[in-house]
Scaffold this motif. Sequence first.
Motif, PDB file in Angstrom:
ATOM      1  N   ARG A  72      -0.787   8.129   1.778  1.00 38.92           N
ATOM      2  CA  ARG A  72      -0.908   7.107   0.731  1.00 38.92           C
ATOM      3  C   ARG A  72      -1.386   5.785   1.314  1.00 38.92           C
ATOM      4  O   ARG A  72      -2.295   5.156   0.782  1.00 38.92           O
ATOM      5  CB  ARG A  72       0.437   6.911   0.014  1.00 38.92           C
TER       6      ARG A  72
ATOM      7  N   CYS B  69      -3.551  -1.722  -8.157  1.00 35.24           N
ATOM      8  CA  CYS B  69      -4.810  -2.096  -7.517  1.00 35.24           C
ATOM      9  C   CYS B  69      -5.756  -2.777  -8.499  1.00 35.24           C
ATOM     10  O   CYS B  69      -6.461  -3.728  -8.143  1.00 35.24           O
ATOM     11  CB  CYS B  69      -5.464  -0.863  -6.909  1.00 35.24           C
TER      12      CYS B  69
ATOM     13  N   LEU C 249       0.809  -1.215   0.000  1.00 35.39           N
ATOM     14  CA  LEU C 249       0.000   0.000   0.000  1.00 35.39           C
ATOM     15  C   LEU C 249       0.842   1.265   0.000  1.00 35.39           C
ATOM     16  O   LEU C 249       0.331   2.356  -0.277  1.00 35.39           O
ATOM     17  CB  LEU C 249      -0.943   0.004   1.209  1.00 35.39           C
TER      18      LEU C 249
ATOM     19  N   THR D 143       1.801   1.049  -4.183  1.00 31.61           N
ATOM     20  CA  THR D 143       0.873   0.647  -5.231  1.00 31.61           C
ATOM     21  C   THR D 143       0.209   1.865  -5.874  1.00 31.61           C
ATOM     22  O   THR D 143       0.028   2.908  -5.252  1.00 31.61           O
ATOM     23  CB  THR D 143      -0.201  -0.308  -4.690  1.00 31.61           C
ATOM     24  N   ASP D 144      -0.136   1.715  -7.142  1.00 29.95           N
ATOM     25  CA  ASP D 144      -0.829   2.775  -7.860  1.00 29.95           C
ATOM     26  C   ASP D 144      -2.127   2.225  -8.431  1.00 29.95           C
ATOM     27  O   ASP D 144      -2.531   1.098  -8.105  1.00 29.95           O
ATOM     28  CB  ASP D 144       0.060   3.348  -8.973  1.00 29.95           C
TER      29      ASP D 144
ATOM     30  N   THR E  63      -5.114   7.123   0.293  1.00 25.71           N
ATOM     31  CA  THR E  63      -5.091   6.995  -1.164  1.00 25.71           C
ATOM     32  C   THR E  63      -5.191   5.549  -1.613  1.00 25.71           C
ATOM     33  O   THR E  63      -5.986   5.220  -2.507  1.00 25.71           O
ATOM     34  CB  THR E  63      -3.820   7.641  -1.738  1.00 25.71           C
ATOM     35  N   SER E  64      -4.405   4.667  -1.018  1.00 26.18           N
ATOM     36  CA  SER E  64      -4.452   3.262  -1.420  1.00 26.18           C
ATOM     37  C   SER E  64      -5.793   2.602  -1.114  1.00 26.18           C
ATOM     38  O   SER E  64      -6.304   1.841  -1.942  1.00 26.18           O
ATOM     39  CB  SER E  64      -3.298   2.484  -0.772  1.00 26.18           C
TER      40      SER E  64
END
Length: 236
Positions: A122, A79, A71, A74-75, A126-127
């Motif tokens: 993030r 995902c 996490l 990852t972008d 975000t993740s």
Amino acid sequence: MDTHATEKPLLERIVLVTGAAEGLGRAVALAAAAAGATLVLSDLPEADLNTVYDRIETGGGALPAILPLNLDTTDEKGCRSAAELVGETFGRLDALVHCAAFAPYLSRIDDYEHAEWERVLRINLTSPFLLTQACLPLLHASRDPVVIFTSDRVARAGLAYWGAYAAAKFGLEGLAQVLAQESGGRHPIRVASVDPGTLRTGLRARLYPGEDPFTLPAPETAAPRYLQLLAGCDQK
């Protein structure tokens, strides 16, 4: 009454849990498996998930799948690839449970390092957004889908020194509320945000190294709240 359904309220439900290698994620994953669910265990390093996998297998649960997902790095593509793997394996996802969390330290805003601020947001905000978005088609394929976000007391009343973690958790609360508002219609997704309280976890120990961890409740004490949400509206 269907006794088997009562004993295994999550039978045949596919449940993805992030942060499943330790702490709350591990407790939720093991409890869900004991209740009959088929788990998708997500965390890094992958080797740390093997113990959870073995516990589920030894306990007679459905064999889980392992989904390594960092996490921190990852972008959107990562995902979506993870969601595609779940789809290829199971064809749907009944529940997504966000238990992964990270905070490096407690610090004044004056001193908070920019790189760590970005990292905390993030991992904690975000993740989870990217993974939830990627999994929505799989959740829509479920008869009774649910997304559970793990909140915190600092997400509802900001506390000094909690910095990026509090900001991220406030954002996660907002994400949960927005998703819930958008999830009506013919195939609604149940959305929940759970504050499990202060627990005996590695995150807590890192932030409060002088605290006696055994004065705090074990993560397993919070698992029933998640199981109740996972069980589904037709099984309550």
